[in-house]
Design a protein around this motif. Sequence first.
Motif, PDB file in Angstrom:
ATOM      1  N   LYS A 109       0.969  -1.168   0.078  1.00  0.00           N
ATOM      2  CA  LYS A 109       0.016  -0.117   0.099  1.00  0.00           C
ATOM      3  C   LYS A 109       0.809   1.337  -0.051  1.00  0.00           C
ATOM      4  O   LYS A 109       1.866   1.285   0.707  1.00  0.00           O
ATOM      5  CB  LYS A 109      -1.004   0.249   1.281  1.00  0.00           C
ATOM      6  CG  LYS A 109      -2.014  -1.191   1.183  1.00  0.00           C
ATOM      7  CD  LYS A 109      -2.958  -0.814   2.349  1.00  0.00           C
ATOM      8  CE  LYS A 109      -3.940  -2.130   2.561  1.00  0.00           C
ATOM      9  NZ  LYS A 109      -4.877  -2.025   3.575  1.00  0.00           N
ATOM     10  N   ILE A 110       0.560   2.158  -0.816  1.00  0.00           N
ATOM     11  CA  ILE A 110       1.396   3.392  -0.768  1.00  0.00           C
ATOM     12  C   ILE A 110       0.245   4.730  -0.696  1.00  0.00           C
ATOM     13  O   ILE A 110      -0.743   4.728  -1.280  1.00  0.00           O
ATOM     14  CB  ILE A 110       2.041   3.381  -2.388  1.00  0.00           C
ATOM     15  CG1 ILE A 110       2.838   2.341  -2.585  1.00  0.00           C
ATOM     16  CG2 ILE A 110       2.718   5.013  -2.468  1.00  0.00           C
ATOM     17  CD1 ILE A 110       3.808   2.455  -3.977  1.00  0.00           C
ATOM     18  N   LEU A 111       0.764   5.321   0.238  1.00  0.00           N
ATOM     19  CA  LEU A 111       0.085   6.710   0.427  1.00  0.00           C
ATOM     20  C   LEU A 111       0.703   7.764  -0.217  1.00  0.00           C
ATOM     21  O   LEU A 111       1.886   8.021   0.380  1.00  0.00           O
ATOM     22  CB  LEU A 111       0.035   7.022   2.183  1.00  0.00           C
ATOM     23  CG  LEU A 111      -0.988   5.890   2.670  1.00  0.00           C
ATOM     24  CD1 LEU A 111      -1.278   6.083   4.416  1.00  0.00           C
ATOM     25  CD2 LEU A 111      -2.358   5.889   2.245  1.00  0.00           C
ATOM     26  N   LYS A 112       0.336   8.398  -0.766  1.00  0.00           N
ATOM     27  CA  LYS A 112       1.094   9.639  -1.529  1.00  0.00           C
ATOM     28  C   LYS A 112       0.040  10.767  -1.453  1.00  0.00           C
ATOM     29  O   LYS A 112      -0.894  10.913  -2.403  1.00  0.00           O
ATOM     30  CB  LYS A 112       1.216   9.535  -3.030  1.00  0.00           C
ATOM     31  CG  LYS A 112       2.039  10.381  -3.579  1.00  0.00           C
ATOM     32  CD  LYS A 112       2.742  10.081  -5.284  1.00  0.00           C
ATOM     33  CE  LYS A 112       3.429  10.893  -5.832  1.00  0.00           C
ATOM     34  NZ  LYS A 112       3.983  10.610  -7.253  1.00  0.00           N
ATOM     35  N   ALA A 113       0.464  11.952  -0.913  1.00  0.00           N
ATOM     36  CA  ALA A 113      -0.430  13.262  -0.754  1.00  0.00           C
ATOM     37  C   ALA A 113       0.363  14.211  -0.402  1.00  0.00           C
ATOM     38  O   ALA A 113       1.598  13.930   0.167  1.00  0.00           O
ATOM     39  CB  ALA A 113      -1.673  12.733  -0.005  1.00  0.00           C
ATOM     40  N   SER A 114      -0.028  15.360  -0.270  1.00  0.00           N
ATOM     41  CA  SER A 114       0.643  16.613  -0.047  1.00  0.00           C
ATOM     42  C   SER A 114       0.611  16.755   1.524  1.00  0.00           C
ATOM     43  O   SER A 114      -0.070  15.938   2.291  1.00  0.00           O
ATOM     44  CB  SER A 114       0.023  17.839  -0.449  1.00  0.00           C
ATOM     45  OG  SER A 114      -1.380  18.016   0.036  1.00  0.00           O
ATOM     46  N   SER A 153      -2.259  16.529   4.766  1.00  0.00           N
ATOM     47  CA  SER A 153      -3.458  15.981   4.063  1.00  0.00           C
ATOM     48  C   SER A 153      -3.702  14.675   5.024  1.00  0.00           C
ATOM     49  O   SER A 153      -4.962  14.061   4.663  1.00  0.00           O
ATOM     50  CB  SER A 153      -3.167  15.549   2.703  1.00  0.00           C
ATOM     51  OG  SER A 153      -2.036  14.590   2.573  1.00  0.00           O
ATOM     52  N   LYS A 155      -1.717  11.588   5.952  1.00  0.00           N
ATOM     53  CA  LYS A 155      -0.858  10.497   5.559  1.00  0.00           C
ATOM     54  C   LYS A 155      -0.634   9.888   7.060  1.00  0.00           C
ATOM     55  O   LYS A 155      -0.711   8.994   7.127  1.00  0.00           O
ATOM     56  CB  LYS A 155       0.412  10.818   4.828  1.00  0.00           C
ATOM     57  CG  LYS A 155       0.289  11.306   3.441  1.00  0.00           C
ATOM     58  CD  LYS A 155       1.298  11.346   2.832  1.00  0.00           C
ATOM     59  CE  LYS A 155       2.567  12.484   3.361  1.00  0.00           C
ATOM     60  NZ  LYS A 155       2.032  13.884   3.488  1.00  0.00           N
TER      61      LYS A 155
END
Length: 399
Positions: free
Chosen positions: A48-53, A56, A58
């Motif tokens: 699972k990859i969490l990609k956010a600014s 946000s 994370k």
Amino acid sequence: TLSKKSYFTKCKQDEPFVYFPFEIVTDIFANSLFTFYLHSMKSVAPLKILKASAGSGKTFSLTLHYLTLLLSNENSYKEILAVTFTNKATAEMKERILSVLHGLATGDRSPKIEDFRKLLLEQQPDWNPHLIQEKAYRVYRRILHDYSHFTISTIDGFSQKVIRAFTYELNLDAAYKIEMNVNKVKNDLTVMLNQLLDERPDLLDWIIAYAEKKIAKNENWNYRQQLMSLASLIFSENFQEFDGYINSANPKEVFNLLNQEVEQKINSFTEALSMTIEAFSETFKNFNISENDLKGKSRNKIISASKTNKKTEKLSASEIAKVLEKYLQLIDNEDAFTDSDKNIRYDLIAALSPILASFQKLHDNLSAYIAYQAVQNNLYYLRLLKEMSDLLTQWRRDN
């Protein structure tokens, strides 16, 4: 740093010593890990990859995932590896998990804990709030009594842990330490910065401006010694965080705009102080009162204040505070306005009171002035440290 020429490994102790080059050992070790990885892929959850600014959520999502694993298997804190980049992030992650776990264990109904409780119930429909509280209580106690296995660490911390587990195989002393020759790095970066001045006129102008300000105040303008003492800051996590933020903008423009703003605030204060001192002296002079006309004569506080030099640009913050105190002690001080015949000069009080009120306002803003001065003094060094931080990337590449 591991030297390929000098590191070998050996077989079991009961067999003759057989040495293998470090490259072969590394390949065998890597292939074994890869085989184990392929085998374990059949039983582990998908990646699972969490990609956010930034900001946000994370960390919130990671904490929720960690808690889900933890409450599903109450001993899993020994098996879960959480890795971050910095010690600060490590501490924050640990604090976040433990605080939420404590909130769940105590039945905390605050919005923060309720958010996690609600999402946990959505993910695990067969759970209920009472069950979550019981699980959280048991897990929380287990972690506190077995804290060393609550593994949240930095990448380098985890790497060191793995290496220490294989010190024998790597032919390393079990008590080895990794040290960085910070002084050598600082010296090299200082030399590189000085060489950069030939190519960067804007940086040279920055240093010249600093030197001129110091010379104007009769202070030591040699920046190298102070810069050397501060250079170790570029290795700190706080500076690296600052470096990341300022790189998102134009560093040169940011420093110039900030310096202009600070310079304007400082000049406004000193100019206002000079004008107020001059106004006091001129107003008092218009009354044609000599020191013999006032009580105490030359020792009278009004006489002393009227002789204050209006040039305040070179005064230190402590000297300015003393100047302001001269005038503040005249407020509501009828004794200072008493003449030699013991009559209170109410006309003089009426004329000087508005000016004394201005001194009071200046005194109220003195702390801000001191803060701006401190910012300006350190701003010059901060930009130079930023330049050294940029040069550090080149130094690492060359060394």
